[in-house]
Scaffold this motif. Structure first.
Motif, PDB file in Angstrom:
ATOM      1  N   ALA A 165      13.303  57.034  43.486  1.00 24.30           N
ATOM      2  CA  ALA A 165      13.201  57.866  42.279  1.00 24.30           C
ATOM      3  C   ALA A 165      12.768  59.291  42.610  1.00 24.30           C
ATOM      4  N   VAL A 166      11.839  59.430  43.555  1.00 28.68           N
ATOM      5  CA  VAL A 166      11.388  60.766  43.957  1.00 28.68           C
ATOM      6  C   VAL A 166      12.531  61.551  44.581  1.00 28.68           C
ATOM      7  N   GLY A 169      -2.111  54.798  44.695  1.00 24.44           N
ATOM      8  CA  GLY A 169      -1.951  55.292  46.060  1.00 24.44           C
ATOM      9  C   GLY A 169      -0.533  55.106  46.574  1.00 24.44           C
ATOM     10  N   THR A 170       0.106  53.995  46.204  1.00 22.43           N
ATOM     11  CA  THR A 170       1.489  53.742  46.633  1.00 22.43           C
ATOM     12  C   THR A 170       2.440  54.758  46.006  1.00 22.43           C
ATOM     13  N   VAL A 171       2.228  55.058  44.724  1.00 18.50           N
ATOM     14  CA  VAL A 171       3.065  56.057  44.050  1.00 18.50           C
ATOM     15  C   VAL A 171       2.882  57.427  44.699  1.00 18.50           C
ATOM     16  N   LEU A 172       1.639  57.772  45.036  1.00 22.29           N
ATOM     17  CA  LEU A 172       1.389  59.064  45.706  1.00 22.29           C
ATOM     18  C   LEU A 172       2.044  59.095  47.086  1.00 22.29           C
ATOM     19  N   LEU A 173       1.962  57.979  47.821  1.00 25.35           N
ATOM     20  CA  LEU A 173       2.601  57.913  49.133  1.00 25.35           C
ATOM     21  C   LEU A 173       4.106  58.094  49.009  1.00 25.35           C
ATOM     22  N   THR A 178       9.324  51.314  47.463  1.00 20.35           N
ATOM     23  CA  THR A 178      10.760  51.563  47.635  1.00 20.35           C
ATOM     24  C   THR A 178      11.390  52.126  46.353  1.00 20.35           C
ATOM     25  N   ALA A 179      10.949  51.615  45.190  1.00 25.45           N
ATOM     26  CA  ALA A 179      11.510  52.088  43.923  1.00 25.45           C
ATOM     27  C   ALA A 179      11.145  53.545  43.677  1.00 25.45           C
ATOM     28  N   PHE A 180       9.879  53.881  43.889  1.00 25.07           N
ATOM     29  CA  PHE A 180       9.461  55.260  43.636  1.00 25.07           C
ATOM     30  C   PHE A 180       9.967  56.205  44.716  1.00 25.07           C
ATOM     31  N   LEU A 226       5.740  60.969  50.885  1.00 20.78           N
ATOM     32  CA  LEU A 226       6.440  60.423  52.064  1.00 20.78           C
ATOM     33  C   LEU A 226       7.399  59.319  51.629  1.00 20.78           C
ATOM     34  N   PRO A 227       8.452  59.674  50.915  1.00 21.32           N
ATOM     35  CA  PRO A 227       9.398  58.640  50.466  1.00 21.32           C
ATOM     36  C   PRO A 227      10.198  58.081  51.633  1.00 21.32           C
TER      37      PRO A 227
END
Length: 330
Positions: free
Chosen positions: A215-216, A15-19, A210-212, A23-24
């Motif tokens: 990256a996004v 879910g965090t990766v999808l968020l 924060t990392a993803f 919504l980065p």
């Protein structure tokens, strides 16, 4: 079948990766999240220091052959596997992802899950507490050194002493402070273990977000097609399988008892997501961090599912072995 399904924390990671994908965080928001992450990580290691019982450490400290075997698996076997298997496995993934694999190979063992699976499998729990905790603390110093050697050898940069200092300040100093404060708050922390779990998982989710997010914004998903993601799963499975086989049959070859073999298998085959994510944040500041931590996230879930099955089998065999004399006598 439920043991093969993702646990709640893994679903939270997804879910965090999808968020972060939709919504980065960026700009001032990213700076705020970065500050919160640093505070959460320091609090996490402070609580770990306050929780670790000195009595448990003393109880398991005398089994030095077992502890050396676990440390050799964690900090020698895994890095050698990462380097020796690189010609075979690196074509399955991108260079940045394999850099994450090499980083994964340098990480310390987990603490909570190593002890939990050792207990579930009826192994030597006091020794597991010492081995896993020693691996976690020594990793603060050993992991940056191994990263420097392995990355320098791959031509992607060298070791930053500033990075080592930052890791010691962020992880080791809070741990020592927690150990000092243990006499006053240790009992309260152990009684409220849910607080440690919340901080543990919350700090990881903050770093992953924060990392993803970064990256996004740099085009992560354009660099990560499905075949490459599938290749990453294969690489993680191969590494874990090699480690499990080596620790199991290595422990038997060295003459360890069954309970000690269980401890070596579950402490020597794991890699810590809780230590790896904050270390990656410091050590790979100039690299695409999302690609660096993705191998650790996948390895985390694969090791949990695999070790759950192994722990159950070890436990059933132990129960059968204990019941065998009774059956013969009757």
């Amino acid at each position: 079948m439920r043991r093969f399904l993702p646990d709640g924390f893994t679903l939270s990671l997804i879910g965090t990766v999808l968020l972060a994908s939709f919504l980065p965080c960026r700009g001032a928001t990213a700076e705020v999240f970065g500050g919160l992450t640093d505070v959460a990580i320091a609090l996490l290691f402070f609580l770990h220091g306050a929780k670790l019982s000195r009595e448990a450490v003393v109880a398991g400290m005398t089994h030095w052959r077992l502890h050396l075997t676990v440390l050799a698996s964690t900090f020698l076997l895994f890095p050698l596997l990462g380097l020796l298997l690189k010609p075979v496995l690196s074509p399955l993934v991108s260079p940045d992802l394999y850099l994450g694999i090499l980083f994964l190979c340098t990480l310390p063992s987990t603490v909570q899950s190593s002890i939990a699976f050792t207990s579930m499998a009826r192994g030597n729990v006091p020794a597991a507490i010492v081995s896993a905790s020693a691996s976690s603390m020594l990793g603060i110093f050993i992991t940056p050194l191994l990263v420097g050697v392995m990355i320098a050898g791959s031509g992607q940069g060298g070791l930053s002493w500033h990075a080592i200092g930052a890791i010691v300040l962020q992880l080791f100093v809070p741990f020592v402070a927690g150990q000092i404060a243990q006499r006053w708050i240790g009992g309260w922390v152990r009684k409220h273990a849910v607080l440690l779990t919340f901080v543990d998982r919350g700090s990881i989710l903050l770093v992953v977000y924060t990392a993803f997010s970064a990256a996004v914004l740099q085009g992560l998903w354009k660099q990560l097609p499905l075949p490459v993601l599938g290749g990453l799963v294969v690489v993680n499975v191969v590494l874990l399988a090699c480690a499990l086989l080596a620790t199991r049959y290595g422990a038997r070859a060295l003459g360890f008892a069954r309970e000690d073999e269980i401890t070596i298998v579950f402490c020597g085959s794991k890699k810590s997501l809780a230590s790896g994510v904050p270390m990656a944040k410091v050590l790979f500041a100039g690299h695409p961090l999302g690609l660096i931590v993705l191998p650790i996230m996948l390895f985390h879930q694969i090791q949990l599912m695999t070790c759950a099955v192994l722990a159950r089998r070890y436990a059933l065999r132990g129960i059968a072995a204990e019941a065998a004399p009774t059956t013969v006598a009757s």
